[in-house]
Design a protein around this motif. Structure first.
Motif, PDB file in Angstrom:
ATOM      1  N   ARG A 236       0.814  -1.218   0.000  1.00 16.77           N
ATOM      2  CA  ARG A 236       0.000   0.000   0.000  1.00 16.77           C
ATOM      3  C   ARG A 236       0.842   1.260   0.000  1.00 16.77           C
ATOM      4  O   ARG A 236       0.476   2.279  -0.577  1.00 16.77           O
ATOM      5  N   LEU A 237       1.961   1.169   0.695  1.00 19.97           N
ATOM      6  CA  LEU A 237       2.824   2.338   0.793  1.00 19.97           C
ATOM      7  C   LEU A 237       3.317   2.706  -0.602  1.00 19.97           C
ATOM      8  O   LEU A 237       3.412   3.888  -0.955  1.00 19.97           O
TER       9      LEU A 237
ATOM     10  N   GLY B  36       1.781   1.908  -3.389  1.00 19.13           N
ATOM     11  CA  GLY B  36       0.658   2.178  -4.282  1.00 19.13           C
ATOM     12  C   GLY B  36       0.115   3.588  -4.132  1.00 19.13           C
ATOM     13  O   GLY B  36       0.696   4.440  -3.447  1.00 19.13           O
ATOM     14  N   THR B  37      -1.028   3.819  -4.752  1.00 16.80           N
ATOM     15  CA  THR B  37      -1.607   5.161  -4.707  1.00 16.80           C
ATOM     16  C   THR B  37      -3.011   5.136  -4.144  1.00 16.80           C
ATOM     17  O   THR B  37      -3.657   6.155  -4.023  1.00 16.80           O
ATOM     18  N   GLY B  38      -3.493   3.950  -3.828  1.00 19.02           N
ATOM     19  CA  GLY B  38      -4.849   3.850  -3.301  1.00 19.02           C
ATOM     20  C   GLY B  38      -4.901   4.257  -1.836  1.00 19.02           C
ATOM     21  O   GLY B  38      -4.364   5.300  -1.453  1.00 19.02           O
ATOM     22  N   GLU B  39      -5.535   3.409  -1.086  1.00 18.95           N
ATOM     23  CA  GLU B  39      -5.630   3.685   0.350  1.00 18.95           C
ATOM     24  C   GLU B  39      -4.235   3.789   0.961  1.00 18.95           C
ATOM     25  O   GLU B  39      -3.344   3.031   0.591  1.00 18.95           O
ATOM     26  N   PRO B  40      -4.013   4.708   1.888  1.00 20.38           N
ATOM     27  CA  PRO B  40      -2.693   4.775   2.527  1.00 20.38           C
ATOM     28  C   PRO B  40      -2.448   3.532   3.395  1.00 20.38           C
ATOM     29  O   PRO B  40      -3.382   2.864   3.826  1.00 20.38           O
ATOM     30  N   ALA B  41      -1.162   3.228   3.576  1.00 21.75           N
ATOM     31  CA  ALA B  41      -0.792   2.088   4.414  1.00 21.75           C
ATOM     32  C   ALA B  41      -1.062   2.432   5.874  1.00 21.75           C
ATOM     33  O   ALA B  41      -0.578   3.453   6.356  1.00 21.75           O
ATOM     34  N   ALA B  42      -1.834   1.581   6.552  1.00 21.54           N
ATOM     35  CA  ALA B  42      -2.195   1.905   7.943  1.00 21.54           C
ATOM     36  C   ALA B  42      -1.584   0.896   8.906  1.00 21.54           C
ATOM     37  O   ALA B  42      -1.668  -0.311   8.662  1.00 21.54           O
ATOM     38  N   ILE B  43      -0.939   1.367   9.908  1.00 21.44           N
ATOM     39  CA  ILE B  43      -0.554   0.472  10.991  1.00 21.44           C
ATOM     40  C   ILE B  43      -1.666   0.531  12.030  1.00 21.44           C
ATOM     41  O   ILE B  43      -2.409   1.520  12.115  1.00 21.44           O
ATOM     42  N   GLN B  44      -1.773  -0.543  12.795  1.00 18.35           N
ATOM     43  CA  GLN B  44      -2.803  -0.546  13.821  1.00 18.35           C
ATOM     44  C   GLN B  44      -2.144  -0.430  15.193  1.00 18.35           C
ATOM     45  O   GLN B  44      -1.143  -1.102  15.468  1.00 18.35           O
TER      46      GLN B  44
ATOM     47  N   ALA C 203       8.019   8.481   8.655  1.00 20.40           N
ATOM     48  CA  ALA C 203       7.539   8.821   7.315  1.00 20.40           C
ATOM     49  C   ALA C 203       8.272  10.038   6.786  1.00 20.40           C
ATOM     50  O   ALA C 203       8.664  10.090   5.617  1.00 20.40           O
TER      51      ALA C 203
END
Lengths: 376, 575, 367
Positions: A112-113, A115-123, A149
């Motif tokens: 995801r990071l 890519g350009t779609g949804e941002p990469a999320a950590i939980q 970041a």
């Protein structure tokens, strides 16, 4: 019946009271040992300043950025990363309280990071049973991610500056050491102990041991009698306060930016309601056990919890905020903290001193009324 | 000064509106230069009257005046007051207590040294100037309390039961001191449960249930029993049974044991019974005796209780044994380098009363405590009912009943809860426990008080409850530590009726006391002084021994007590 | 033996329940404490007043101030119009923090230049100030994120989940903690006075000449505080979920098991103090001297994690520290048996140690 004041009687009672204080180890314990224990705990141990928090890290992605972020967490000064396992394996640790949070870097993080779609999320999973710590975990975890970041972006040559920067300055206490406010606050607790608890006990003791009857049969007036009870404990309270102040300044490095005169004025004003309350309790109960319980409940606990010393008054429900206005210690915490870390702000001092003296006068009047020269 | 220093006129005081009157229309006068006695059974209102006179209470009706002013308005510097608990600060020294009261009463600095010297000399406390009041013996505390009350010569000196728990020597000294002061023109009010003291007063007020029963010289009251008091020399054998029989007769109002004789008070106009009518040897001499105030006191209150103890009647018979019930073998106790009891030995056979006598702080309490297992002897040993105190302490405890000097049951528990507790800890359960409790409730008439906090009962009932708690498990041995301290003569008589009855059933009793008429009940007495046992024998033998040593005759036991102690002092000084 | 034991247990129970005043003291203060302390002791920072010295009259500064005013934690915005007033507002504690927006703020934002907001905090209350700084930080960050161009938005973010207490309701922490604190206050007090009271009232000798063994006396004296503790514990167990809405997720029997050992440990400490004291005053003050540090080191006022390592070691000997973990665990975390046991055995060890010590001391001080 009141008789003319006699310096001879007055001095004799003062001497007697002083000798009794000096001879009872438990009095001195409360006046000088308990304060040291309190200061020591507030100075070294009990602190609201978070140190490194143990968290678990569940790294589910083996991509380079995920590994890099994990390393950032391990190197963070906020966290002590204890495990790198899956979430299920870390859960019992969180239940047991051995870790206070779990940071999950999910399997699709690297993809995801890039890519350009949804941002990469950590939980970030926190232990909500400790809300304060949970808040810190959430904030620090996000902080570490954000600076990681930013670092990544910098490597790519981008310099994304945050559009709005908050430039923060903490006046009076730039290092945000909680002992700067805990130690002055604990001085109020100590004076409450000496002023209210000890005074309540000693007058109740005179009733219990039958010496009150012999004293009442002498020419001494009741106001005079009460005054001779108050003065030694007033001095003891000031002595205890001085000890605390010296230890605070020289052992714990708390600044003292006000003047000794102001401190003396504040302490004196606070001891009035404290002593008056002690006399009132003992006159009303005439029994050491009951006096001690009432003093604990009506003086010590409110001073500890409702004075703004540990907990913010503004955050309390309205009804409890209303109760805090009846707690004399509420009026001594701001001037005490101010005289230590800010300096002499006489406006603030005088306003609070006036209220404390008012409470003092009220308590003394009630105490004199309650201590009648009669056997019930 | 001419008029009385204090007057109470038709004073009434109630503590609860509509409740019983603690004082009901009482009038008294206290004259300067005279000893005024205040006596009466428990709950008569003595302390209430004293608190009215010292201005600590206000009367509901009537007036109280001190030196011509209402008591509450009077100049307190002229009142010397010694409350029951002496009003001393235990954590201050002798001289610090004295200085405190001197300043409180406004003694001039100039007079101070001379006054202190005189009082310390007078009370013999000079040696203990710097000792803490809490560390003084009972007698010394009492003298210090007195010194504090009169540190500035008062016009009125009020003493509330100054003699309770104090030995005869100290009591005698105190009396002499106060008498001397009264001679200087002070009006003294002396409240007491010791009627031999009242007898020596110039005027006595006798209160009962809030009313004044007698006012005037004690001799006036004593005169009422003139010619009615007799002494019957029955011999020691069986005297307890004889007393019980005499007391059960309608024509005898009061009777006590005096060594090997009975002392009987007859109803007016009735001759004493013939010895054989009681079952005594026909040869027993009966002679008139000098009436005493106590005889008249008991008489005016309606006579003593009957002689048969219902408690003893229901008690088991304690089996005969070969060995003594209580044995002290060279008992010694040291605290640091201080020897509290030194080489004390005696044996008490089953079914006897043994008295431990001695001044306060002489070691009798230490001896007593070693024998009931409260203290471990430094050397020597003791046995109670055949159980070794070192190896079988728990068994020894199971077989003794204990009654302490000050009321030491649980004052904030009800009477029933106290009875349940004490029967339970002595191992009574179920039916046996219920029966034991029912029995003592009936005997001691505690029924009405069962749900009441034991601390709020009148002293006489507390004392009964204390005895009840000690005997429910029917122990073969009883330890009584000043059991009747402060209680009035009627209750004391009832108490001794029970003890005498129990002894007839084979119970063995070890008792400490400061009442010499109580010591007369003992089969044998050990006199302990300066940690040593200086004399042992029957009351009559001790009187005889003292008479020989002092070259006197016809001594009372109190005289003998003092003479033997003085003789011991002389011997020690000579050595 | 059972007869004797029963007799002394019954007597000890009456001794604390007979006096109506004492009965009141055992039940009413704990309830008041639960309600007052429950609501009072919060480390949350709400209802705060923040000063604003806005030297810019542009749209973006107004937007920021509006967002500030809209924050649920901020009660009031205090307008400030010159630097001296700012100083005064902070000195006088009318505001805990003040923000300064300079003249160029709106222009900078509009021009996509980095804009700066100054924030000044009252360091006297450093803890509250720190939390407020977090609020301001978040508001500034959110505003910044919205105005930033799409491309400059970060590629990563964090999502936070709070387990056991999803809304971080402070009451959920306080209530289970108060169970520990309040039973400490009551338990130590009742036990500490018990032996000292017998000494002062003169009933001690009476007890010592009876056939009661030392261990029976001690057991007798242990029962009432444990019963009072269990009673109050049950009351809290009932009130906290129903009145305060805190979930009770774990096993109630496990809670009682831990509570029992906790009370034993407390009673051991109380008995030790009581055997040492000569008078009730000394017993009471001694118990107080123990209670204060025990409470402060329990993790209630501040987390044990924040303490220096050596003090954390010391806290292991502090019974409230262990029981607090169990209480929070049973209420909020459905703590499994193994974890409860792991925090209960230290309590059993402490109980064993303190009870043995007090029995020895009691024996030594019998004469």
């Amino acid at each position: 019946m009141s008789q003319a004041f006699s310096a001879q009687r007055f001095r004799a009672m003062l001497v007697k009271e002083t000798l009794q204080i000096l001879r009872d180890p438990s009095t001195l314990l409360i006046a000088f040992v308990l304060p040291l224990i309190l200061l020591f705990l507030f100075g070294y141990g009990v602190s609201l300043d978070t140190t490194r928090i143990r968290v678990g890290l569940a790294l589910q992605d083996m991509s380079a950025p995920a590994q890099s972020l994990a390393t950032a967490y391990e190197r963070s000064r906020w966290f002590e990363v204890t495990g790198r396992r899956d979430v299920e394996g870390l859960k019992p640790e969180l239940v047991a309280g051995r870790i206070r949070g779990i940071i999950v870097i999910p399997a699709d993080f690297g993809r995801r990071l890039a890519g350009t779609g949804e941002p990469a999320a950590i939980q970030v999973i926190t232990d909500g049973s400790l809300p304060n710590t949970a808040g810190f975990v959430a904030a620090y975890a996000e902080g570490v991610r954000a600076s990681w970041a930013a670092g990544q972006a910098e490597e790519r040559g981008a310099r994304p500056q945050p559009p709005i920067t908050l430039l923060q300055r903490f006046w009076f206490n730039p290092e945000l050491a909680s002992r700067f406010f805990l130690i002055p606050g604990s001085i109020a607790i100590v004076m409450t102990m000496v002023g209210t608890l000890l005074t309540a006990l000693v007058v109740a003791r005179e009733w219990e041991r039958g010496t009150m009857e012999a004293i009442m049969a002498t020419p001494i007036g009741m106001a005079e009698f009460l005054a001779t009870k108050v003065i030694p404990y007033f001095i003891l309270g000031l002595g205890s306060m001085t000890l605390c102040t010296l230890v605070a300044i020289f052992a714990f490095g708390v600044p003292f930016r006000g003047s000794p005169l102001a401190l003396l004025a504040i302490a004196t004003a606070f001891l009035m309601p404290a002593l008056g309350q002690g006399l009132l309790i003992s006159a009303a109960t005439k029994n050491q056990f009951v006096a001690s319980q009432v003093a604990l409940l009506s003086a010590f606990l409110p001073a500890m919890l409702l004075s703004g010393f540990l907990f913010e008054i503004a955050s309390m429900p309205k009804i409890i905020q209303a109760i805090t206005y009846l707690v004399p210690a509420r009026y001594v915490i701001p001037p005490l903290q101010t005289v230590f870390v800010v300096g002499d702000l006489w406006d603030l001092f005088l306003r609070n001193i006036a209220v404390m003296l008012g409470f003092g006068a009220l308590f003394f009047l009630l105490a004199i009324r309650a201590t009648r020269r009669r056997i019930a | 000064m001419a008029g009385p220093v204090a007057i109470a006129h038709a004073v009434t005081k109630r503590f609860a509106p509509g409740g019983p009157a603690a004082l009901d229309g009482v009038s008294i006068e206290i004259e300067p230069g005279r000893m005024t006695g205040l006596v009466g059974p428990d709950g008569a209102g003595k302390t209430t009257l004293i608190r009215l006179l010292t201005g600590l209470l206000d009367p509901d009706a009537g007036t109280v005046e001190v030196m011509g002013k209402a008591a509450a308005e009077a100049d307190r510097a002229v009142i010397g007051y010694m409350p029951q608990r002496f009003g001393l600060y235990e954590d201050l020294s002798v001289i610090e207590n004295l200085s405190l009261y001197a300043d409180l009463r406004g003694l001039d600095a100039g007079e101070r040294d001379a006054r202190f010297r005189r009082l310390l000399d007078f009370t013999d406390l000079e040696r203990f100037r710097t000792r803490l009041a809490g560390k003084l013996s009972g007698g010394m505390k009492q003298k210090l309390g007195l010194a504090c009350a009169m540190v500035k010569a008062p016009a009125l000196l009020v003493l509330d039961e100054p003699g309770v728990g104090v030995d005869p020597v100290s009591r005698r000294e105190l009396w002499a001191m106060v008498r001397e002061l009264a001679g200087e023109g002070i009006g003294v009010l002396w409240s007491t449960a010791y009627l031999d003291e009242a007898e020596k007063c110039d005027t006595v007020f006798l209160l009962s249930e809030g009313r004044l029963l007698h006012a005037g010289p004690p001799a006036d009251l004593t005169g009422q029993v003139e010619g009615r008091v007799f002494r019957m020399a029955t011999g020691a054998e069986g005297r307890r049974l004889l007393l019980a029989r005499a007391l059960n007769r309608d024509d005898v109002t009061d009777g006590t044991i005096q060594g090997a004789s009975l002392r009987l008070v007859m109803k007016p106009g009735i001759a004493p019974p013939a010895p054989d009518a009681l079952g005594a040897p026909a040869s027993s001499q009966v002679a008139p005796a000098v009436p005493r105030f106590e005889d008249a006191f008991v008489d005016i209150l309606g006579g003593g209780p009957p002689g048969t103890s219902a408690l003893a009647a229901a008690y088991r018979a304690v089996p005969e044994r070969q060995e003594p019930a209580i044995l002290a073998e060279r008992l010694t106790k040291r605290f640091g380098d201080f020897t509290a009891a030194d080489d004390i030995s005696f044996a008490i056979p089953r079914g006897q009363i043994f008295g431990l006598l001695g001044p306060n702080g002489a070691g009798k309490s230490t001896t007593f405590k070693m024998l009931c297992g409260l203290l471990t002897p430094t050397s020597g040993n003791g046995r109670v009912a055949g159980h070794d105190l070192r190896t079988a302490r728990a068994d020894a405890r199971q077989s003794l009943g204990y009654m302490a000097q000050k009321f030491s049951l649980y004052g904030d528990l009800s009477v029933r809860q106290n009875l349940n507790f004490f029967s339970g800890v002595y191992g009574l359960t179920g039916r046996a426990q219920r029966q034991a409790i029912e029995r003592v409730v009936e005997v001691f008439r505690l029924g009405d008080y069962l749900p009441v906090n034991s601390g709020s009962m009148p002293l006489g009932f507390k004392q009964r409850l204390a005895l009840a708690c000690a005997v429910m498990h029917q122990p073969p041995v009883l330890f009584l530590d000043e059991p009747t301290s402060g209680v009035d003569p009627i209750v004391r008589r009832e108490f001794w009726t029970h003890i005498n009855g129990l002894v007839e059933k084979g119970v063995t009793v070890l008792v400490t006391t400061h009442f010499m008429d109580e010591a007369e009940y003992c089969d044998r007495i050990a006199l302990i002084y300066r940690a040593q046992q200086i004399a042992i024998g029957t009351p009559d033998a001790l009187k005889a021994q003292a008479a020989t040593e002092a070259g006197l005759h016809d001594l009372t036991l109190e005289d003998a007590f003092i003479a033997l102690i003085e003789a011991s002092d002389r011997k020690r000084e000579a050595a | 033996m059972w007869g004797r034991l029963r007799a002394i247990i019954v007597k000890e129970i009456w001794a604390i329940l007979r006096d109506p005043r004492a009965r009141l003291i055992l039940v009413v203060p704990p309830l008041i404490q639960l309600f007052v302390l429950g609501f009072a002791s919060t480390l949350e920072v709400k209802n705060i007043d923040v000063g604003v010295y806005n030297r810019d009259d542009g749209a973006w500064s107004r937007e920021f101030v509006q967002r500030l005013a809209g924050s649920p934690n901020i009660r009031r915005i205090v307008r400030i119009d010159h630097p001296a007033a700012l100083r005064e507002a902070i000195d006088d504690q009318r505001v805990i923090a003040a923000v300064v927006l300079d003249q160029r703020f709106s222009a900078d934002v509009a021009a996509r230049r980095p804009a700066v907001i100054q924030a000044i905090f009252d360091g006297r209350r450093s803890n509250a100030a720190q939390i407020v700084s977090g609020y301001l930080e978040r508001i500034a960050g959110e505003l910044g994120a919205e105005i930033a161009p799409q491309a400059a938005r970060p590629r990563s973010q964090s999502a936070v989940v709070h387990w056991f207490n999803p809304n971080l309701d402070y009451l959920w922490f306080t209530m289970p903690a108060l169970v520990v604190i309040i039973s400490t206050l009551a338990g130590l007090g009742v036990t500490a006075l018990s032996v000292a009271r017998e000494r002062e009232l003169g009933t001690f000798d009476q007890l010592m000449v009876s056939p009661l063994r030392v261990q029976e006396i001690l057991v007798g004296k242990m029962v009432p505080p444990i019963l009072v503790g269990l009673f109050n514990g049950s009351l809290y167990l009932l009130l906290i979920p129903t009145v305060f809405g805190v979930p009770l997720t774990g096993s109630i029997p496990l809670f009682y098991l831990a509570l029992f050992f906790y009370l034993l440990a407390l009673v051991g400490i109380g008995m030790f103090v009581s055997s040492l004291a000569k008078t009730q005053q000394q017993a009471f003050l001694g118990a107080f001297l123990v209670t204060v540090p025990a409470t402060l080191l329990s993790g209630y006022a501040t987390p044990v994690d924040n303490m220096p390592a050596w003090l954390q070691v010391l806290a292991e000997a502090n019974p409230p520290k262990h029981f607090l973990i169990v209480s929070e665990g049973v209420f909020l975390k459905a703590m499994p048996a193994a974890e409860v046991a792991a925090n209960t055995w230290p309590l059993a060890v402490i109980a064993l140690g303190t009870l043995t010590a007090s029995a020895l001391l009691f024996r030594a001080r019998m004469e």
